[in-house]
Design a protein around this motif. Structure first.
Motif, PDB file in Angstrom:
ATOM      1  N   ALA A 255       0.861  -1.188   0.000  1.00 44.61           N
ATOM      2  CA  ALA A 255       0.000   0.000   0.000  1.00 44.61           C
ATOM      3  C   ALA A 255       0.892   1.231   0.000  1.00 44.61           C
ATOM      4  CB  ALA A 255      -0.897  -0.006   1.234  1.00 44.61           C
ATOM      5  N   VAL A 256       1.152   1.760  -1.202  1.00 44.84           N
ATOM      6  CA  VAL A 256       2.066   2.906  -1.307  1.00 44.84           C
ATOM      7  C   VAL A 256       1.552   3.913  -2.325  1.00 44.84           C
ATOM      8  CG1 VAL A 256       4.153   1.574  -0.730  1.00 44.84           C
ATOM      9  CG2 VAL A 256       3.496   1.839  -3.123  1.00 44.84           C
ATOM     10  N   GLU A 257       2.037   5.152  -2.172  1.00 46.89           N
ATOM     11  CA  GLU A 257       1.875   6.146  -3.232  1.00 46.89           C
ATOM     12  C   GLU A 257       3.254   6.414  -3.806  1.00 46.89           C
ATOM     13  OE1 GLU A 257       0.268   9.969  -2.018  1.00 46.89           O
ATOM     14  OE2 GLU A 257       0.675  10.834  -3.999  1.00 46.89           O
ATOM     15  N   ILE A 258       3.363   6.305  -5.119  1.00 45.83           N
ATOM     16  CA  ILE A 258       4.633   6.605  -5.788  1.00 45.83           C
ATOM     17  C   ILE A 258       4.464   7.969  -6.451  1.00 45.83           C
ATOM     18  CG2 ILE A 258       6.221   5.892  -7.626  1.00 45.83           C
ATOM     19  CD1 ILE A 258       5.001   2.987  -7.162  1.00 45.83           C
ATOM     20  N   VAL A 259       5.378   8.878  -6.162  1.00 47.93           N
ATOM     21  CA  VAL A 259       5.316  10.223  -6.718  1.00 47.93           C
ATOM     22  C   VAL A 259       6.567  10.406  -7.573  1.00 47.93           C
ATOM     23  CG1 VAL A 259       5.294  12.674  -6.130  1.00 47.93           C
ATOM     24  CG2 VAL A 259       4.054  11.052  -4.698  1.00 47.93           C
ATOM     25  N   ALA A 260       6.405  10.871  -8.801  1.00 50.37           N
ATOM     26  CA  ALA A 260       7.587  11.035  -9.652  1.00 50.37           C
ATOM     27  C   ALA A 260       7.499  12.319 -10.459  1.00 50.37           C
ATOM     28  CB  ALA A 260       7.728   9.840 -10.593  1.00 50.37           C
ATOM     29  N   THR A 261       8.639  13.011 -10.570  1.00 56.18           N
ATOM     30  CA  THR A 261       8.740  14.178 -11.450  1.00 56.18           C
ATOM     31  C   THR A 261       9.457  13.715 -12.712  1.00 56.18           C
ATOM     32  OG1 THR A 261       9.010  15.504  -9.480  1.00 56.18           O
ATOM     33  CG2 THR A 261       9.552  16.565 -11.570  1.00 56.18           C
ATOM     34  N   LEU A 262       8.851  13.989 -13.864  1.00 56.99           N
ATOM     35  CA  LEU A 262       9.431  13.509 -15.122  1.00 56.99           C
ATOM     36  C   LEU A 262      10.496  14.490 -15.615  1.00 56.99           C
ATOM     37  CD1 LEU A 262       6.079  12.231 -16.636  1.00 56.99           C
ATOM     38  CD2 LEU A 262       7.759  11.004 -15.254  1.00 56.99           C
ATOM     39  N   ASP A 263      11.361  14.000 -16.513  1.00 58.96           N
ATOM     40  CA  ASP A 263      12.539  14.813 -16.854  1.00 58.96           C
ATOM     41  C   ASP A 263      12.331  15.753 -18.035  1.00 58.96           C
ATOM     42  OD1 ASP A 263      12.636  13.245 -19.096  1.00 58.96           O
ATOM     43  OD2 ASP A 263      14.542  12.257 -18.600  1.00 58.96           O
ATOM     44  N   GLY A 264      11.103  15.848 -18.558  1.00 56.87           N
ATOM     45  CA  GLY A 264      10.859  16.801 -19.646  1.00 56.87           C
ATOM     46  C   GLY A 264      10.904  16.182 -21.015  1.00 56.87           C
TER      47      GLY A 264
ATOM     48  N   LEU B 124       3.796  12.254 -12.005  1.00 54.99           N
ATOM     49  CA  LEU B 124       2.965  11.077 -11.786  1.00 54.99           C
ATOM     50  C   LEU B 124       2.647  10.917 -10.312  1.00 54.99           C
ATOM     51  CD1 LEU B 124       5.076   8.383 -13.695  1.00 54.99           C
ATOM     52  CD2 LEU B 124       2.923   9.367 -14.460  1.00 54.99           C
ATOM     53  N   ARG B 125       1.418  10.484 -10.039  1.00 53.67           N
ATOM     54  CA  ARG B 125       1.087   9.954  -8.713  1.00 53.67           C
ATOM     55  C   ARG B 125       0.457   8.591  -8.960  1.00 53.67           C
ATOM     56  NH1 ARG B 125      -2.343  14.157  -5.329  1.00 53.67           N
ATOM     57  NH2 ARG B 125      -1.859  12.721  -3.624  1.00 53.67           N
ATOM     58  N   ILE B 126       1.013   7.590  -8.337  1.00 56.55           N
ATOM     59  CA  ILE B 126       0.557   6.226  -8.570  1.00 56.55           C
ATOM     60  C   ILE B 126       0.142   5.635  -7.229  1.00 56.55           C
ATOM     61  CG2 ILE B 126       1.250   3.923  -9.351  1.00 56.55           C
ATOM     62  CD1 ILE B 126       3.283   5.340 -11.197  1.00 56.55           C
ATOM     63  N   PHE B 127      -1.135   5.271  -7.109  1.00 55.59           N
ATOM     64  CA  PHE B 127      -1.638   4.673  -5.872  1.00 55.59           C
ATOM     65  C   PHE B 127      -1.723   3.166  -6.047  1.00 55.59           C
ATOM     66  CE2 PHE B 127      -2.804   8.226  -3.167  1.00 55.59           C
ATOM     67  CZ  PHE B 127      -2.719   9.282  -4.058  1.00 55.59           C
ATOM     68  N   LEU B 128      -0.853   2.479  -5.306  1.00 56.02           N
ATOM     69  CA  LEU B 128      -0.820   1.028  -5.364  1.00 56.02           C
ATOM     70  C   LEU B 128      -1.461   0.502  -4.086  1.00 56.02           C
ATOM     71  CD1 LEU B 128       0.583  -1.291  -7.112  1.00 56.02           C
ATOM     72  CD2 LEU B 128       2.385  -1.222  -5.376  1.00 56.02           C
ATOM     73  N   ASP B 129      -2.299  -0.522  -4.223  1.00 56.27           N
ATOM     74  CA  ASP B 129      -2.837  -1.184  -3.038  1.00 56.27           C
ATOM     75  C   ASP B 129      -2.750  -2.691  -3.277  1.00 56.27           C
ATOM     76  OD1 ASP B 129      -4.025  -1.617  -0.540  1.00 56.27           O
ATOM     77  OD2 ASP B 129      -5.571  -0.104  -0.827  1.00 56.27           O
ATOM     78  N   ALA B 130      -3.302  -3.506  -2.389  1.00 58.94           N
ATOM     79  CA  ALA B 130      -3.075  -4.950  -2.450  1.00 58.94           C
ATOM     80  C   ALA B 130      -3.501  -5.584  -3.770  1.00 58.94           C
ATOM     81  CB  ALA B 130      -3.789  -5.631  -1.295  1.00 58.94           C
ATOM     82  N   SER B 131      -4.479  -5.005  -4.467  1.00 59.95           N
ATOM     83  CA  SER B 131      -4.889  -5.592  -5.746  1.00 59.95           C
ATOM     84  C   SER B 131      -5.304  -4.540  -6.769  1.00 59.95           C
ATOM     85  CB  SER B 131      -6.027  -6.600  -5.522  1.00 59.95           C
ATOM     86  OG  SER B 131      -7.023  -6.062  -4.673  1.00 59.95           O
ATOM     87  N   SER B 132      -4.644  -3.391  -6.738  1.00 58.22           N
ATOM     88  CA  SER B 132      -4.993  -2.359  -7.724  1.00 58.22           C
ATOM     89  C   SER B 132      -3.872  -1.358  -7.903  1.00 58.22           C
ATOM     90  CB  SER B 132      -6.245  -1.591  -7.273  1.00 58.22           C
ATOM     91  OG  SER B 132      -5.990  -0.919  -6.062  1.00 58.22           O
ATOM     92  N   VAL B 133      -3.956  -0.646  -9.038  1.00 53.94           N
ATOM     93  CA  VAL B 133      -3.075   0.497  -9.251  1.00 53.94           C
ATOM     94  C   VAL B 133      -3.893   1.602  -9.927  1.00 53.94           C
ATOM     95  CG1 VAL B 133      -2.201  -0.277 -11.513  1.00 53.94           C
ATOM     96  CG2 VAL B 133      -0.804   1.235 -10.087  1.00 53.94           C
ATOM     97  N   GLU B 134      -3.722   2.843  -9.460  1.00 56.85           N
ATOM     98  CA  GLU B 134      -4.396   3.999 -10.053  1.00 56.85           C
ATOM     99  C   GLU B 134      -3.314   5.003 -10.425  1.00 56.85           C
ATOM    100  OE1 GLU B 134      -6.849   3.508  -6.418  1.00 56.85           O
ATOM    101  OE2 GLU B 134      -8.302   4.742  -7.501  1.00 56.85           O
ATOM    102  N   VAL B 135      -3.218   5.291 -11.725  1.00 56.68           N
ATOM    103  CA  VAL B 135      -2.144   6.152 -12.229  1.00 56.68           C
ATOM    104  C   VAL B 135      -2.725   7.518 -12.589  1.00 56.68           C
ATOM    105  CG1 VAL B 135      -0.414   6.434 -14.042  1.00 56.68           C
ATOM    106  CG2 VAL B 135      -0.904   4.148 -13.122  1.00 56.68           C
ATOM    107  N   PHE B 136      -2.251   8.562 -11.940  1.00 57.10           N
ATOM    108  CA  PHE B 136      -2.698   9.934 -12.207  1.00 57.10           C
ATOM    109  C   PHE B 136      -1.548  10.691 -12.858  1.00 57.10           C
ATOM    110  CE2 PHE B 136      -6.654   9.835  -9.841  1.00 57.10           C
ATOM    111  CZ  PHE B 136      -6.467   8.749  -8.998  1.00 57.10           C
TER     112      PHE B 136
END
Ligand code: FRU
Length: 469
Positions: free
Chosen positions: A355-364, A420-432
């Motif tokens: 159960a994590v949120e992955i936050v990433a800044t892209l390089d352009g 990117l904000r990516i919400f991962l949980d035990a059986s799903s992923v939501e990519v914003f």
């Protein structure tokens, strides 16, 4: 099943019923500090059956408490999807001026009628609560809107809308097979047809369901109305999905600005979502939640004691992308409260939990790629290449339960991806992407926990927040 098998894939921070089958979110309203969530529910099995309205409440859209079943099927039929409004002026007379009622408007689905081949087996009924949604009484004059000869006649979403002369009326947005019908009422009991919308416009690969009519202010200040229409099948990734139209709603008629087909979420697993009613004036957001599944395989996914979760709650707004209006779905700000331990990621990192949120800044460079992997060699890929944002779950674990599950799902994104904000949980992923300018929601059933996150390309910096409560 062992206790751990029964709970396998149970999300940490997404709503699931403790046991039994769930589909669409229903009747969401806010009152006295509580967000109410009802849902299509069958307590006696983990597949669809006689529909009830299950009930949960939250004070923060993140922590949910399941309450007793709110509405049970009766001699008129199963209780299908619908909405609920706070009838502050007691226009229905179902409460009192001092204690106005909450009125739920839902579809009666009469199984015997359907089996006998009748076409009038769906009608609209109402129930009311005068104790903050805890108990519900059905109106004795049900159905309030009998069937008008269309087989699919369901999912009433009611809101109070001001007319040109300033008076308010209740407007019901209803799915009627291949179109939307709008009805009006002053007392929630007597309904008259206003207009129809939808024939010859939009996606029509399946039946129209679960509509919602929502006012928005566009970035340039214009007043707009957005009409959400779920469709099953006929979505962009096969099976179910939610399309929307942007236009005006005047004199009881919805007129779209253009004929473009727009999808709320390009992933395979966000369906039948609608918005909360009666949000406080001090918090003028448009809040949405969807059913995180797809009718293609919803009843056979590998969970045991329960089936289906809701998406995370999202805030909807209109954005202008190069002259085209689109709906943005951002994770609600309350989710930030869940952020625990933070791990900065350079190229790769282990995961603190599922159960994590992955936050990433892209390089352009406007293309990126990241991967999650586990000890069994399974992988989940998320990337943007040549104008397409994709989630590849074809090698992400269990999929034999349905031939369409193992697949890559892509969405066109002609403008630049910045973060990117990516919400991962035990059986799903939501990519914003860009905090929800583009969204993909996808179920996943990895055979062993995700262990490692790798940034392969296009990511300048990133972090993982542990969301395990
Ligand atoms: C959408 C839907 C609705 C209906 C409900 C029945 O998923 O088919 O149209 O009211 O589910 O459970």
């Amino acid at each position: 099943f062992t206790p751990s098998q029964l709970e396998e894939f149970r999300p940490e921070y997404h709503f699931t019923p403790a046991k039994g089958w769930m589909n669409d979110p229903n009747g969401m309203f806010f009152l006295d500090g509580e967000y109410h969530l009802f849902y299509q529910y069958y307590p006696d099995s983990t597949v669809w059956g006689p529909m009830h309205w299950g009930h949960a409440i939250s004070t923060d859209l993140v922590n949910w408490e399941e309450l007793p079943i709110a509405i049970y099927p009766d001699s008129l039929g199963y209780i299908f999807s619908g909405s609920a409004v706070y009838d502050q002026g007691n226009t229905s007379g179902l409460g009192t001026t001092d204690n106005p009622p909450i009125v739920a408007i839902y579809t009666y689905h009469n199984m015997e009628g359907e089996r006998s081949g009748a076409s009038d087996y769906q009608s609209q009924g109402i129930a009311f609560s005068t104790d903050k949604g805890r108990t519900w009484v059905k109106y004795e004059g049900n159905p309030v809107l009998p069937n008008q000869g269309i087989r699919d006649f369901r999912d009433p979403k009611v809101s109070e809308i001001a007319q040109a002369d300033g008076t308010k009326q209740w407007v019901m947005t209803l799915a009627a097979q291949d179109r939307i019908q709008f009805f009006a009422s002053t007392d929630l009991k007597n309904w008259g047809l206003l207009s129809e919308f939808g024939q010859g416009i939009g996606a029509h690969g399946g039946v129209w369901e679960c509509p919602d009519l929502i006012p928005f202010t566009a970035p340039n200040g214009d007043q707009k109305w957005v009409l959400l229409v779920s469709i099953n099948p006929g979505g962009p990734q096969k099976g179910s999905a939610t399309q929307y139209f942007i236009g005006s709603f005047e004199n009881g008629t919805f007129t779209p600005d253009d004929t473009m087909i727009r999808w709320l979420d390009y992933g395979p697993d966000n369906y039948a979502g609608v918005t909360w009613s009666n949000l406080p004036k001090s918090d003028p957001r448009t809040l949405f939640i969807g059913w995180m599944s797809n009718w293609l395989y919803a009843q056979v996914v590998p969970t045991q004691s329960w089936r289906s979760a809701m998406t995370i709650a999202r805030e909807l707004s209109l954005i202008d992308i190069n002259g085209v209006l689109l709906l943005k779905s951002a994770p609600v700000k309350e989710l930030e409260k869940l952020r625990g331990e933070k791990i900065d990621v350079d190229l790769s990192s282990g995961l603190p939990s599922q159960a994590v949120e992955i936050v990433a800044t892209l390089d352009g460079s406007d293309s990126f790629s990241l991967t999650l992997t586990n000890e069994l060699g399974e992988s989940l890929g998320i990337n943007k290449e040549m104008g397409l944002v994709s989630i590849d779950r074809s090698k992400a674990g269990r999929s034999t339960f349905h031939p369409d599950f193992a697949a890559m799902h892509s969405a066109p994104m002609s403008w630049k991806a910045k973060d990117l904000r990516i919400f991962l949980d035990a059986s799903s992923v939501e990519v914003f992407v860009n905090n929800g300018e583009l969204v993909l929601t996808s179920l996943l059933f990895q055979s062993s926990p995700w262990k490692k996150l790798s940034f392969n390309q296009g990511i300048e910096k990133g972090s993982i927040f542990n969301l395990k409560k």
